[in-house]
Design an enzyme around this catalytic site. Structure first.
Site, PDB file in Angstrom:
ATOM      1  N   ASN A 139     -50.863 -22.839  15.846  1.00  0.00           N
ATOM      2  CA  ASN A 139     -50.908 -23.563  14.586  1.00  0.00           C
ATOM      3  C   ASN A 139     -50.245 -22.067  13.483  1.00  0.00           C
ATOM      4  OD1 ASN A 139     -51.384 -24.391  12.090  1.00  0.00           O
ATOM      5  ND2 ASN A 139     -53.692 -24.535  12.196  1.00  0.00           N
ATOM      6  N   ARG A 185     -49.173 -27.156  16.666  1.00  0.00           N
ATOM      7  CA  ARG A 185     -49.698 -28.287  15.476  1.00  0.00           C
ATOM      8  C   ARG A 185     -48.402 -28.368  14.231  1.00  0.00           C
ATOM      9  NH1 ARG A 185     -53.298 -26.910  10.257  1.00  0.00           N
ATOM     10  NH2 ARG A 185     -53.439 -28.981   9.585  1.00  0.00           N
ATOM     11  N   HIS A 227     -54.810 -34.204   8.569  1.00  0.00           N
ATOM     12  CA  HIS A 227     -55.924 -33.893   9.525  1.00  0.00           C
ATOM     13  C   HIS A 227     -56.134 -34.862  10.542  1.00  0.00           C
ATOM     14  CE1 HIS A 227     -57.820 -31.889   5.651  1.00  0.00           C
ATOM     15  NE2 HIS A 227     -57.421 -31.018   6.265  1.00  0.00           N
ATOM     16  N   ARG A 276     -56.807 -27.819  -4.708  1.00  0.00           N
ATOM     17  CA  ARG A 276     -56.166 -29.140  -5.196  1.00  0.00           C
ATOM     18  C   ARG A 276     -56.861 -30.184  -5.755  1.00  0.00           C
ATOM     19  NH1 ARG A 276     -54.969 -29.714   1.124  1.00  0.00           N
ATOM     20  NH2 ARG A 276     -53.481 -27.924   1.546  1.00  0.00           N
ATOM     21  N   GLU A 278     -59.381 -28.929  16.758  1.00  0.00           N
ATOM     22  CA  GLU A 278     -57.989 -29.478  16.694  1.00  0.00           C
ATOM     23  C   GLU A 278     -57.133 -28.724  18.013  1.00  0.00           C
ATOM     24  OE1 GLU A 278     -58.596 -28.725  12.412  1.00  0.00           O
ATOM     25  OE2 GLU A 278     -57.052 -30.138  12.126  1.00  0.00           O
TER      26      GLU A 278
END
Ligand code: ADP
Length: 397
Positions: free
Chosen positions: A8, A89, A178, A239, A383
């Site tokens: 990642n 990823r 996601h 955010r 993940e």
């Protein structure tokens, strides 16, 4: 037996995990930070030990070289040949990628081209892919996209009600994010509930620093809260999530210096959410501590966060026309019994009810009462494992 690395990579960091496949056993994992800055740090965890080293890491190729040399130096592998696959990823796959893919030059170019949709993520990921291609040119290399799971959304969900030409010219639409996590926890939920995934209506809540909610019908994503970029949807650490779009021109009218794409992006991506409201922290642990101390802004931030989560779950009950289970995952979803309790206690009308003895820190599995019509689950996301599995599935040698 083979060893596969899941990667990642961001603009200045590279997180990795080494698996023995197909046993799915984690052999080692690590993080390389401050790539391109002074005093880079490489940390490796294996056999219960943590090794950390500070050194200059000028670019992603140097980072990958350090990672591979660390593996040899620490006797985790004897030589490079032991590594047979790498999975990367990728945050944005746009409309190009509906599933994971084997890497070739065209794929790398498409990942780079999609940087406009994920400027903080795709460029670093592409550098990571190129670095592995140079150092280990013969291994299976796979890209796994955060957006792929959501490509099953119907047009009615992914289009925005703005003039068609913005979709036609620039592909302005909802892509979500996601996806790997939502897909993984949906599959795990079906196992725990002992029902075929094809027969389940699920709402999966990935709530970490970034947060998204997905409506999963029969194993397919039919709507998700993040939009063109990960800025949309629920309130997050820094955010804003969804806003009245008129706020942007309204602010520009008053502060003309904000009429700059980078500046306005920062306002909503980095200075908003829990941080913007609490004026204290983007970290949910700090927000909860502030709330317990009676701090007004922390309490407001917490309550707004819960409010937005509840509203999205409610929307998705409507999208799915019912729900069998709500799943919590990621940093906050997995660890915060306080957040889960606050969200679910406002949704009892739908037939959810938490068992206070099960909704505890460290909970894993079903946390609703036996009598509850709608089940609630906590499922740790993984993940990296999905990435390693996709490498195994697509491997060419
Ligand atoms: P990222 O989106 O960066 O991958 P994570 O999934 O790691 O984020 O989640 C990070 C968030 O999880 C932070 O806001 C952190 O405060 C929160 N978190 C971790 N443990 C707890 C806890 N015990 N209680 C509340 N929040 C927690």
């Amino acid at each position: 037996m083979s060893k596969t690395i899941s990667i990642n990579a961001g603009s200045s960091s590279l997180k990795w995990q080494l698996y023995k496949m197909p046993q799915e056993e984690v052999i080692a994992k690590g993080l390389i930070e401050r790539i391109g800055l002074e005093d880079g740090v490489s940390t490796v965890k294996f056999n219960g030990q943590t090794e950390s080293e500070t050194t200059d890491i000028p670019d992603h190729k140097a980072a990958v070289k350090i990672l591979l040399d660390d593996l040899i130096r620490l006797n985790i592998i004897a030589n490079y040949e032991e590594i047979t696959g790498v999975g990367h990823r990728i945050v944005a796959g746009g409309e190009y990628f509906k599933e994971s893919a084997l890497v070739d030059e065209k794929v790398i170019e498409q990942v780079e081209e999609l940087s406009l949709l994920a400027p903080l993520h795709n460029p670093g990921a592409a550098l990571g892919i190129r670095a592995f291609k140079e150092l280990l040119p013969d291994i299976t290399s796979v890209v796994v996209f955060d957006t792929a799971f959501h490509t099953s959304m119907p047009e009615v969900a992914y289009r925005y009600p703005i003039a068609n030409r913005y979709y036609e010219d620039y592909k302005v639409r909802k892509y979500g994010a996601h996806g790997t996590s939502h897909q993984y926890v949906a599959g795990e939920a079906a196992k725990i509930l002992d029902k075929p995934l094809e027969e389940l209506k699920l709402i999966t809540c990935h709530i970490g620093n970034g947060a998204s909610i997905t409506a999963v019908d029969g194993g397919k994503s039919v709507d998700t809260s993040m939009g063109l970029t990960p800025l949309g949807g629920v309130m997050m650490g820094t955010r804003s999530g969804d806003l009245d779009p008129a706020i942007i021109p309204f602010l520009i009218d008053r502060e003309p210096e904000l009429a700059d794409a980078e500046k306005i992006r920062n306002v909503f991506n980095r200075e908003s959410g829990l941080l913007g409201i609490s004026e204290k922290s983007s970290d949910m642990r700090d927000i909860i501590a502030g709330m317990h101390e009676g701090d007004h802004n922390s309490t407001l931030a917490f309550n707004m966060f819960i409010d937005r989560l509840k509203k999205y779950i409610g929307q998705y009950v409507a999208v799915l026309n019912g729900v069998d289970a709500i799943v919590f995952t990621a940093g906050i979803g997995e660890n915060s019994d306080v957040v889960r309790e606050a969200v679910i206690s406002g949704l009892t009308w739908f037939g959810v009810d938490l068992d206070p003895e099960k909704n505890v820190p460290g909970a894993n599995g079903i946390i609703s009462t036996d009598a509850a019509k709608v089940k609630v689950l906590v499922i740790p996301t993984d993940e990296e494992l999905v990435i390693a599995r996709d490498v195994e599935r697509l491997k060419t040698k």
